[in-house]
Design a protein around this motif. Structure first.
Motif, mmCIF file in Angstrom:
data_model
loop_
_atom_site.group_PDB
_atom_site.id
_atom_site.type_symbol
_atom_site.label_atom_id
_atom_site.label_comp_id
_atom_site.label_asym_id
_atom_site.label_seq_id
_atom_site.Cartn_x
_atom_site.Cartn_y
_atom_site.Cartn_z
ATOM 1 N N GLN A 117 0.838 -1.205 0.000
ATOM 2 C CA GLN A 117 0.000 0.000 0.000
ATOM 3 C C GLN A 117 0.878 1.262 0.000
ATOM 4 O OE1 GLN A 117 -3.016 0.243 3.200
ATOM 5 N NE2 GLN A 117 -2.206 2.289 3.602
ATOM 6 N N GLU A 118 1.879 1.275 0.859
ATOM 7 C CA GLU A 118 2.768 2.437 0.954
ATOM 8 C C GLU A 118 3.590 2.618 -0.324
ATOM 9 O OE1 GLU A 118 2.937 4.666 3.553
ATOM 10 O OE2 GLU A 118 1.147 3.576 4.210
ATOM 11 N N GLN A 157 1.610 4.102 -3.171
ATOM 12 C CA GLN A 157 1.460 5.556 -3.025
ATOM 13 C C GLN A 157 2.729 6.281 -3.497
ATOM 14 O OE1 GLN A 157 0.394 6.488 1.021
ATOM 15 N NE2 GLN A 157 -1.503 5.301 0.954
ATOM 16 N N GLU A 160 2.984 6.053 -7.328
ATOM 17 C CA GLU A 160 2.008 6.948 -7.952
ATOM 18 C C GLU A 160 2.542 8.383 -7.992
ATOM 19 O OE1 GLU A 160 -2.771 7.836 -7.807
ATOM 20 O OE2 GLU A 160 -1.867 6.644 -6.226
ATOM 21 N N LYS A 161 3.176 8.807 -6.902
ATOM 22 C CA LYS A 161 3.761 10.147 -6.868
ATOM 23 C C LYS A 161 4.927 10.261 -7.852
ATOM 24 C CE LYS A 161 2.454 11.237 -2.089
ATOM 25 N NZ LYS A 161 2.931 11.470 -0.714
#
Length: 523
Positions: free
Chosen positions: A509-510, A513, A516-517
């Motif tokens: 999950q981390e 993220q 994605e950035k």
């Protein structure tokens, strides 16, 4: 074909890939455009008698092998990779010049070359327009590789890439009509012209429909999976499936792949791909495209040496001149109504309209009994060689001369501040290190350190003033910092997984993220 034959073909293919990879690696190491280096090396290998490579040359330069490798094996991958990573937003922002060049420019070039070949060189109608279709296709790989090495404006690169993606499909359609149906349509008079126009529209429309349907279907399929290896396989099936299905129903396979790639890379990525999937799909196709381009341009160099240019130099020179004139007229005429498009960019697009492997593969696909095939082969290979070597090597000086890669205001001062800051910080580090090793007193060392620190303080003030005048320079530095900070965060999560401090679920999950950035940062 026996097992021994297959083993031998694999050996030859591996040698080809090794040579291509070696030349590409050296060219990239010295920051030179690798496609041009590969063509030159391929030509040299073709001209020099190297016993170990004779079988390889004979195998690669067989017309059927070359045609299969370029059109069926590599073309769908190259088109798919380029369209997959081309954002709709960039196409939308530049749709005016891209459509003007890809459609208006291609048709103008086709007509000008065709009529000039008839008028100046007394070519037959089919031969003139077959050659015209071959020379209407542009290959952006070489010029874009140069652009990347010198940092040319992103919008200009988008226009050249967009033109090539769409005009390749158009050129293939024009080639097939010219080679196999043109005389029949002309014999039918006005009705025949209508038939020809209908065939043209039908082939392109069918390609768009097939690519659109498959692109949409595979985009929906990605929603059902969060498994990037599987989604990479989907992309392979999509690109080759679009191409082969399009060709099997007499549509444009090239246009089908481009449309499918655009939809899959934009709509599909939005609705069905996690950041990890996007990153891995892009990485996979980056590697595939590099391998394909490396092999293709080496093969072009090898293939060119098989053509006998003796007693054809007059024909070759006039043909090159005709292609250059037609390209210039087509570019400047098609962009005449395009606003906010610098003149320098038009010159770069004109000279950067390089011809490449697609033109050679198409001309080799002409039937052996096609009247005038040898002359078309000779002049097509000549134009491609001239384009890749002369235009390819001179585009970088042209870009510098036209100041297309001119850096924004304040950039020279910015670089000077960075250089001096690095010098002074290195000096301080060295003074402190040497002081300890040679037992020099702190007082003696501190005076020098204080001088350098004062210089650094002055540089910091200059940098802040520069950022106020040119905020984009500050944005660039922050982008670099953000990228490295995100890499560090990704590594930190990896450490926590290895130490069994967090679960795989939380880690994924981390990391998603973070990725994605990173993806947003690169857009």
């Amino acid at each position: 074909m026996t097992e021994l034959d297959l083993h031998h073909i694999f050996e030859l293919s591996l040698i080809l890939v090794m040579i291509a990879a070696g030349v590409t690696a050296i060219a990239k190491k010295f920051n030179r455009p690798y496609p041009i280096a590969l063509v030159i090396v391929g030509t040299v290998i073709g001209l020099v008698n190297i016993p170990v490579l004779e079988q390889l040359k004979d195998f690669i330069t067989e017309g059927e092998v070359f045609n299969f490798v370029i059109i069926t094996l590599f073309l769908p991958a190259l088109l798919g990779e380029a369209s997959l990573k081309l954002p709709f937003s960039h196409l939308k922002e530049n749709k005016g010049p891209i459509l003007a060049l890809a459609f208006g420019g291609t048709l103008l070039s086709f007509l000008i070359i065709g009529f000039l070949m008839i008028g100046l060189l007394d070519f037959s109608i089919p031969n003139a327009f077959v050659f015209a279709a071959l020379m209407s296709a542009t290959d952006p790989v070489s010029v874009l590789s140069i652009f990347k090495s010198i940092g040319v404006n992103k919008r200009l690169a988008t226009v050249i890439e967009g033109e090539s993606l769409f005009n390749d499909g158009l050129s293939v359609v024009l080639f097939k009509i010219s080679a196999f149906y043109l005389l029949t349509y002309l014999d039918l008079g006005a009705g025949g012209i209508g038939y020809g126009l209908w065939e043209f529209i039908k082939v392109i429309s069918l390609g768009i429909i097939i690519g659109g349907a498959l692109g949409f279907g595979f985009s929906q399929l990605t929603k059902q999976f969060d498994d990037y290896p599987m989604e990479i396989i989907f992309s392979i099936i999509l690109f080759y499936g679009s191409f082969l299905l399009g060709e099997s129903v007499h549509a444009s396979g090239v246009i089908a792949v481009v449309v499918a790639g655009l939809i899959f890379g934009n709509y599909g990525a939005k609705i069905g791909m996690s950041p990890t999937t996007k990153l891995n799909i892009n990485n996979f196709w980056d590697v595939t495209a590099l391998l394909a381009n490396s092999v293709v341009f080496l093969m072009v160099g090898l293939e060119i040496t098989k053509i006998n240019f003796s007693d054809k130099w007059g024909l070759v020179l006039i043909s090159i001149l005709i292609v250059l004139i037609a390209r210039s007229l087509a570019v400047y005429a098609s962009l005449i109504f395009t606003k906010n498009f610098p003149s320098a960019w038009r010159h770069v697009i004109n000279w950067g309209g390089l011809k490449g492997s697609l033109s050679i593969a198409l001309v080799l696909s002409l039937p052996r009994h096609f009247e005038g095939r040898e002359d078309i082969l000779i002049i097509s290979f000549s134009v491609v060689l001239f384009s890749l070597i002369v235009q390819g090597l001179s585009i970088k000086p042209l870009i510098s001369f036209l100041a297309v890669n001119k850096k924004e205001e304040g950039y020279k001062e910015y670089e000077e501040i960075i250089a001096r800051r690095h010098r002074y910080e290195t000096a301080i580090t060295e003074i402190k290190s040497i002081s300890k090793k040679l037992f020099i007193s702190k007082t003696a060392a501190q005076e020098l350190v204080a001088q350098y620190e004062q210089e650094l303080s002055g540089l910091q003030t200059q940098m802040e003033d520069l950022f106020r005048k040119n905020p984009e320079l500050k944005d660039k530095q922050q982008t670099i910092l953000q990228r490295h900070a995100l890499y560090a965060q990704h590594d930190a999560v990896e450490v926590l997984i290895k130490e069994d401090i967090i679960s795989n679920e939380v880690a994924e999950q981390e990391q998603n993220q973070i990725i994605e950035k990173l993806v947003k940062l690169e857009e």
